[in-house]
Structure formats: C-alpha cells, structure tokens
Design a protein around this motif. Structure first.
Motif, short mmCIF file in Angstrom:
data_model
loop_
_atom_site.label_atom_id
_atom_site.label_comp_id
_atom_site.label_asym_id
_atom_site.label_seq_id
_atom_site.Cartn_x
_atom_site.Cartn_y
_atom_site.Cartn_z
N PHE B 101 -64.19 -1.52 5.39
CA PHE B 101 -64.34 -1.24 3.96
C PHE B 101 -65.02 0.11 3.66
O PHE B 101 -64.47 0.91 2.88
CB PHE B 101 -65.10 -2.38 3.27
CG PHE B 101 -65.25 -2.21 1.80
CD1 PHE B 101 -64.24 -2.58 0.93
CD2 PHE B 101 -66.40 -1.64 1.26
CE1 PHE B 101 -64.37 -2.38 -0.44
CE2 PHE B 101 -66.54 -1.44 -0.10
CZ PHE B 101 -65.53 -1.82 -0.95
N PRO B 102 -66.18 0.42 4.27
CA PRO B 102 -66.80 1.72 3.97
C PRO B 102 -65.90 2.89 4.37
O PRO B 102 -65.90 3.92 3.71
CB PRO B 102 -68.08 1.72 4.82
CG PRO B 102 -68.34 0.30 5.13
CD PRO B 102 -67.02 -0.37 5.21
N LEU B 103 -65.12 2.69 5.44
CA LEU B 103 -64.20 3.76 5.89
C LEU B 103 -63.07 3.92 4.87
O LEU B 103 -62.67 5.04 4.55
CB LEU B 103 -63.61 3.41 7.26
CG LEU B 103 -64.62 3.20 8.38
CD1 LEU B 103 -63.97 2.51 9.57
CD2 LEU B 103 -65.21 4.52 8.83
N ASP B 104 -62.57 2.79 4.35
CA ASP B 104 -61.51 2.85 3.33
C ASP B 104 -62.01 3.58 2.08
O ASP B 104 -61.27 4.31 1.44
CB ASP B 104 -61.09 1.43 2.91
CG ASP B 104 -60.28 0.74 4.00
OD1 ASP B 104 -59.73 1.43 4.86
OD2 ASP B 104 -60.22 -0.51 3.98
N MET B 105 -63.28 3.34 1.75
CA MET B 105 -63.81 3.92 0.51
C MET B 105 -64.18 5.40 0.65
O MET B 105 -64.01 6.16 -0.29
CB MET B 105 -65.07 3.15 0.06
CG MET B 105 -64.83 1.80 -0.55
SD MET B 105 -63.69 1.74 -1.92
CE MET B 105 -64.62 2.41 -3.27
N PHE B 106 -64.72 5.76 1.80
CA PHE B 106 -65.35 7.09 1.87
C PHE B 106 -64.82 8.04 2.94
O PHE B 106 -65.20 9.20 2.93
CB PHE B 106 -66.87 6.94 2.07
CG PHE B 106 -67.52 6.17 0.97
CD1 PHE B 106 -67.49 6.66 -0.33
CD2 PHE B 106 -68.14 4.96 1.20
CE1 PHE B 106 -68.07 5.94 -1.36
CE2 PHE B 106 -68.72 4.24 0.18
CZ PHE B 106 -68.69 4.74 -1.11
N SER B 107 -64.01 7.55 3.87
CA SER B 107 -63.58 8.50 4.91
C SER B 107 -62.18 9.02 4.62
O SER B 107 -61.43 8.40 3.87
CB SER B 107 -63.61 7.81 6.28
OG SER B 107 -62.45 7.04 6.44
N ASP B 108 -61.88 10.14 5.21
CA ASP B 108 -60.53 10.71 5.05
C ASP B 108 -59.68 10.42 6.28
O ASP B 108 -58.68 11.09 6.52
CB ASP B 108 -60.63 12.22 4.80
CG ASP B 108 -61.29 12.51 3.46
OD1 ASP B 108 -60.99 11.77 2.50
OD2 ASP B 108 -62.11 13.44 3.38
N MET B 109 -60.10 9.43 7.06
CA MET B 109 -59.35 9.08 8.28
C MET B 109 -57.99 8.48 7.90
O MET B 109 -57.83 7.92 6.82
CB MET B 109 -60.11 8.03 9.07
CG MET B 109 -61.41 8.48 9.67
SD MET B 109 -62.21 7.02 10.41
CE MET B 109 -63.61 7.78 11.17
N THR B 110 -57.06 8.55 8.87
CA THR B 110 -55.77 7.87 8.66
C THR B 110 -56.00 6.37 8.86
O THR B 110 -57.05 5.96 9.38
CB THR B 110 -54.73 8.34 9.69
OG1 THR B 110 -55.21 7.99 10.98
CG2 THR B 110 -54.49 9.85 9.60
N GLU B 111 -55.01 5.58 8.46
CA GLU B 111 -55.18 4.12 8.57
C GLU B 111 -55.41 3.71 10.03
O GLU B 111 -56.24 2.85 10.32
CB GLU B 111 -53.95 3.43 8.00
CG GLU B 111 -54.21 1.95 7.80
CD GLU B 111 -53.09 1.21 7.12
OE1 GLU B 111 -52.15 1.85 6.63
OE2 GLU B 111 -53.18 -0.04 7.09
N LYS B 112 -54.68 4.37 10.93
CA LYS B 112 -54.81 4.05 12.36
C LYS B 112 -56.23 4.35 12.84
O LYS B 112 -56.85 3.54 13.53
CB LYS B 112 -53.78 4.89 13.15
CG LYS B 112 -53.68 4.54 14.61
CD LYS B 112 -52.50 5.24 15.25
CE LYS B 112 -52.50 4.99 16.75
NZ LYS B 112 -53.07 6.08 17.52
N GLU B 113 -56.74 5.52 12.43
CA GLU B 113 -58.10 5.90 12.84
C GLU B 113 -59.14 4.93 12.27
O GLU B 113 -60.10 4.57 12.95
CB GLU B 113 -58.41 7.33 12.35
CG GLU B 113 -57.69 8.41 13.14
CD GLU B 113 -57.80 9.78 12.48
OE1 GLU B 113 -57.64 10.78 13.20
OE2 GLU B 113 -58.00 9.87 11.26
#
Lengths: 231, 260
Positions: B101-113
């Motif tokens: 969840f925090p990665l979905d909200m705040f990171s610019d990573m790809t879904e795989k990452e």
C-alpha cells in the motif's frame, strides 16, 4: 469537508477505490432495490384499484397514479430513505471501525489524506450509480404493478393505457436529480459520523444509528425543497 | 536522530507533558517507558505528529516538526514508519496488499517492482507465504510482523512502535523485539518504542527514557539500569518479585566484587 474534496494523491488508487465503492455501495444494493420496488409497485397498484378507482373515474387511473407515485416519490425519495439505512449504516460502521482500530491513524501517519482517500470514492461512487438504481426501481415497480394483472386486480389494457397516459419525461429526470442529491447526503453524512468516531465499539454503533437518523431527516427536508424547486 | 526540547502538552486544564527534553539516537532502539498514564503515548503521538504539542520543539535531524509547513510535513511522513499497538492493518486488503500500500501511494516503481519489494519485506519478517491471506486470518504475532513489513516498505529513516508486544505471549514478544532490533541496525533507523514490557527493556533497550507524571525522570541504557539510583525508576522497573531478586543478586555480586 475541505480535506475530503482535495485532489487525490494518486489517481490510480482513487479510481481503484471508486470502482470498489460503486460495487460495494451500488451494485450490491441492486437486489434490495429490485425486491422492494417490485412489491411496492404491486401494492400501490392494488391500493389504487381498491381505494381510488371508482365508476366515476376513467379506467386507466390505477396505472396512471401507480406510475406517477413511482416516478415522483417512491423510486427517488423512499428508495433513498431505504438506502440511507443500508448504505449509511455500512459506511458509518466501516469508517468507525477503521477509526477505533487506528487504521485511519495509520493512513495519516503514512501521509495519506485519509478523508479524501476513504470518503471521496464513496461519495462519487454512490452519486454515479444512484441514477441506475432509480431507473431499475422505476422499471421493477412497473413490472410489480403489471404482475397484479395476473392476479386479476386490473386488466392488462387498463394498466398499460394508464402507464402511457399523459407521460411527462421531466418526472423521470426529476427523480434522478433528486436521487443524486440524496446520494450525496447519505454518503457525506454517514462518512462524517463514521470518520469522527471517538472511543470504542459502542460509539461505532451509536455513530451508525446517528448516521441513518440524520441522513434520513436531511433527505426528508431536502425532498421538500427539491420537489418545490424542480416542480 | 530525533531531538525533543522542552515539550509541553495540555488537554484543557490538564498538563500531561511537563517540559520533556530528550534525544532519540540514530541506529538504536530508543525505548520510552513509564507507568500507565505517565504520558508515554502522548509523547509519542506528539513526536510522530498525530497531536500538536502546546509548546516545545521536535527536531527530526534538525528539522522542527512543529514549525513545518504542510508540504514539508507530508514529505517527512514518507520517512516515517509506524507499528501500531493493534497492528492497524487494513481489513479489506490482503497482507501482501497491505505491505504494498505505501508503495502504491508514494513510489514511482512499476507494478512488478512494487510486488517484488512487498514480497521482500514480507520475507524479511518471515511471512513470505502469508501474502494472500487477510489480516483476520492470521495470528496476532503474524499481524505485528506484517505491520512491521508495511512500516519498512518505504525504507523509512524513523520507525515508531507503540506497545509492539501488547497482547502477545512472551515467546512471540521476543521474536518481535529481535525483529525490531535487527531491522533497526540493518536499515540504520531511529527507532522509538513505547513499551512497559520489561523483557524489551532488558533485551533491546539501547537508549531508555523513563517518564513519570509527564516528566523525564531518567535516561540511560539497559546496562545502566541495574545501577540506576532513581527511586521512581527502581520502583517501576523492579516492581515484580522476579526482577527484584535479579536486582538484589546484581547488587550482591557488585558488593562481593568490591570486597574482593
């Protein structure tokens, strides 16, 4: 309120929540809307035939009054009062439980605008799907009324003539416009009560009750003003 | 490092924090201890930014939280991870989705990452195969570990843990303590733990702040606590017969060493 209507941090996450809320608040309410509308449509038709229709009135009056009641009040206002019970209590208890189990605090700590992330998709979701529910309610109410022809309450021809008599398209739009305002009242009032819960599970229950009572009252008041405004 | 200077907090006419000044060091497990009602939770809530202090400074590596603008505060939030007393995992999401969840909200990573990072965090807390379960389907200890995985998913500089051992059995508490301790050192975080679990105090207390009636009464490490002379601290720490006997044994050993 201001926090709720701020631009979502991630549109991708907002749309995900928006679709989810349309499903959980709207699609899952279709069953109850169809069931109640069918039976109320049938009952209105029977009552009209038994208590209003007379030899001094045209034979189509039963179908005509059934249609007008469904279009003008039942499918918008009364249906939204019913949804205030189902959807309103569900929203208030969901947000209240999230508050008392610190899930909302967890969102705030992460830097997520919790009001916008949790409440905005609910408001948008129900406002988007409510016109469809109202149209389903119109249609099912008519089908319910038609079902009484099978019981011999009214003839098929009289009912259909009544349904088509002096049809005013604006009444359909009026019901839809009213329901959009009511959907906003249900979601925003219930979210307010749920989001601001303090304490434990007893207060979640109280918030849920308050949400239903307050949104129902506001719907009734708004109904008077909207009916006057739109008629 | 997080520094607290002259922190006051009042609720209406009740003063809960009365001028607390302390430092929480980087790369260490900093413990806030004290009796119930001493002001631990209020202190942590102020430091983490959940409530605003009446007066004082809270410096995150020199940046004052109290004077921060909204935008700066939002940026700081992304450097903070928090483990809540009741875990506070989102019920409607699976364990894997919670960590992501925090990665979905705040990171610019790809879904795989994002998925890989969430899986790495879950494996780091030994929950690699619980990702598809919902929080309600796993035990309290596993929920705490999942919450730790979520807290570290964005690689925070500061980790806050509010009573991480509450409701857990002693063995699981040790697992959680070890995990927090090793993660703190591995990621060189400033970890602040609010606890009254004496096993945590003796096991991972690298910097312990003892609060009583809204004031800081004592600060030191777990090695120094046995020799502490503060009466309030001693009556709190050595309240149980077991710890009292350990303290007496320690003092007897000290005396015999001095005699020799």
């Amino acid at each position: 309120m201001g926090k709720t209507f701020q631009r979502p941090e991630r549109m991708r996450m907002f749309f995900k929540q928006y679709i989810k809320e349309m499903e959980s608040l709207g699609v899952s309410s279709i069953g109850i809307v169809l069931l109640i509308s069918f039976f109320i449509g049938a009952v209105i038709c029977i009552q009209m035939k038994m208590n209003v229709a007379s030899p001094w009135m045209p034979s189509f009056v039963t179908g005509y009054t059934t249609r007008e009641i469904m279009l003008l009040e039942f499918s918008s206002s009364i249906m939204c009062l019913i949804l205030a019970g189902k959807v309103g209590s569900s929203i208030a208890s969901e947000l209240g439980a999230m508050r008392v189990t610190q899930q909302i605090d967890a969102l705030d700590i992460m830097g997520v605008n919790s009001a916008s992330y949790l409440i905005l998709p609910k408001i948008m979701g129900l406002v988007t799907i409510i016109p469809a529910l109202v149209i389903f309610s119109y249609a099912t109410g008519m089908i319910g009324a038609w079902a009484t022809t099978l019981m011999g309450v009214i003839t098929h021809d009289d009912l259909i003539v009544g349904f088509l008599h002096d049809f005013n398209q604006w009444f359909v739009w009026m019901g839809i416009i009213k329901s959009i305002f009511f959907a906003f009242i249900i979601t925003s009032v219930s979210s307010f009560y749920g989001y601001t819960v303090k304490g434990g599970s007893i207060n979640v229950g109280k918030a849920s009750t308050n949400a239903v009572v307050s949104s129902s009252m506001l719907i009734l008041f708004a109904d008077i003003f909207l009916t006057k405004l739109l008629s | 490092m997080i520094e607290v200077k002259d922190l006051y907090k009042s609720f209406e006419d009740k003063e809960v924090l009365k001028g607390i000044s302390t430092q929480f060091e980087n790369g260490k497990c900093n413990l806030i201890i004290g009796q119930s009602g001493a002001g631990k939770t209020v202190l942590m809530s102020c430091v983490v930014g959940l409530i605003r202090p009446t007066m004082g400074e809270i410096l995150y590596d020199g940046r004052d939280l109290v004077k921060m603008r909204k935008r700066e505060w939002k940026m700081l939030r992304r450097e903070v991870g928090m483990l809540f007393q009741a875990s506070a995992l989102f019920d409607s999401l699976t364990v894997h989705e919670n960590v992501r969840f925090p990665l979905d909200m705040f990171s610019d990573m790809t879904e795989k990452e994002r998925n890989e990072r969430a899986q790495y965090c879950l494996e780091r807390v030994n929950l690699g195969d619980a990702g598809k379960k919902y929080p309600g389907e796993i035990s309290g200890g596993m929920q705490k570990r999942a919450a730790i995985a979520r807290a570290i998913s964005l690689n925070p500089k500061y980790l806050f843990c509010d009573e991480p051992n509450s409701g857990l059995d002693p063995k699981t508490s040790l697992v959680i303590d070890d995990l927090i301790h090793s993660i703190t050192h591995e990621f060189n975080m400033t970890t602040i733990i609010n606890t009254h679990d004496m096993n945590s105090v003796m096991g991972i207390g690298e910097n312990i702040v003892f609060i009583s009636e809204g004031r800081k009464e004592w600060q030191g490490s777990m090695d120094q606590i046995m020799d502490a002379t503060n009466e309030k601290l001693n009556s709190f720490i050595f309240a149980s017969d077991l710890l009292k006997s350990i303290k007496e044994r320690h003092e007897a050993e000290k005396l015999s060493k001095m005699a020799n």
